[in-house]
Motif scaffolding. Structure first.
Motif: not given
Length: 290
Positions: A145-172
């Motif tokens: 919810x906090x990242x919705x509509x904020x592409x650059x913070x979302x991208x940084x979060x994805x590169x730092x935290x998206x590692x396994x299927x538990x994190x796919x909501x972040x990628x989405x």
């Protein structure tokens, strides 16, 4: 050493959101810089010493001519003991250039590299320099919810935290937030994420979370469908012209213009009707009815 795509993307994300650096300074150094103006130093100032290498990014807090704090940013993707001396040179040169406090910020998406970079750098027996580090363990996770509509913070979060299927909501949510960018940037970042992230994440997202329903992919699918429709129009127009020609009813310029203006569904109907035309009058009557 050639710069990698990941290296360049991380620099660009921090260039786009220096407030991430201010937040890190607050967490790790206790500095409150919310109300302090933030500026990016010109690229040529990233090379404060006559070296073949230069700092990746320099951020100035305060007035550009007399900042109260300078942050030298370095993206590091692997352990490299030789970089420690280079980092100290950058810091010393920045102190000489601006005459104020200087911090070194090392940015890495790899937890092991982050822990290595956070180790104090020995200056002498009594003095050590401790870099700031922005990595998976020092960047707080933000919810979708906090990242919705904020592409650059979302991208940084994805590169730092998206590692396994538990994190796919972040990628989405990251893919969805990319629709706030230009089409060129959307496709560029999407291609980069597909190259950088593990393929299993994409499989899981597509199969179990309905990737095709995200806003970004709805737009991408719509563009593809429009391209297919445009290609179908061109094919139908060529076939219909041949059909009319073989039936002795090759249309004139006015009729051709009316045919080209028809929607795809009407063109499909004309394609089915054309073999039955015996004269120009049949075509004229059909166009008048459609």
């Amino acid at each position: 050493m050639p710069l990698s795509a990941l290296h360049e993307v991380l620099i660009e994300l921090l260039r786009r959101q220096p407030e991430q650096i201010a937040a890190l300074l607050a967490r790790q150094r206790g500095l409150k810089l919310d109300a302090v103006p933030v500026h990016l130093a010109p690229e040529e100032l990233g090379r404060p010493l006559p070296l073949t290498r230069r700092a990746d990014l320099i951020v100035l807090f305060g007035q550009p001519s007399r900042p109260q704090l300078v942050v030298v940013v370095e993206v590091q993707l692997r352990r490299d003991a030789s970089k420690r001396a280079t980092w100290l040179q950058y810091v010393a040169a920045a102190v000489a250039r601006w005459g104020c406090d200087v911090e070194l910020l090392v940015v890495t998406p790899h937890a092991q590299v982050a822990r290595w970079a956070a180790e104090p750098i020995r200056i002498n027996a009594k003095q050590h320099f401790r870099p700031l580090v922005l990595g998976p363990e020092s960047l707080p996770r933000e919810g979708p919810e906090a990242l919705s509509g904020r592409p650059y913070p979302a991208l940084l979060q994805t590169l730092m935290h998206c590692r396994d299927p538990a994190d796919v909501s972040l990628l989405q949510v990251t893919l969805s937030s990319l629709t706030a960018l230009s089409e060129t940037d959307q496709l560029g970042y999407d291609e980069f994420l597909r190259w950088h992230l593990d393929s299993s994440l994409w499989t899981y997202l597509e199969v179990d979370m309905g990737l095709e329903n995200t806003r970004f992919f709805k737009n991408a699918r719509k563009a593809l469908e429009e391209a297919k429709a445009e290609g179908a129009r061109e094919v139908l127009l060529r076939v219909i012209t041949r059909q009319l020609g073989t039936r002795g009813s090759l249309p004139g310029a006015e009729a051709i213009a009316r045919i080209e203006a028809l929607p795809l569904a009407a063109l499909e109907q004309l394609y089915l009707a054309a073999p039955g035309f015996e004269s120009h009058d049949d075509l004229t009557a059909w166009l008048a009815a459609h």
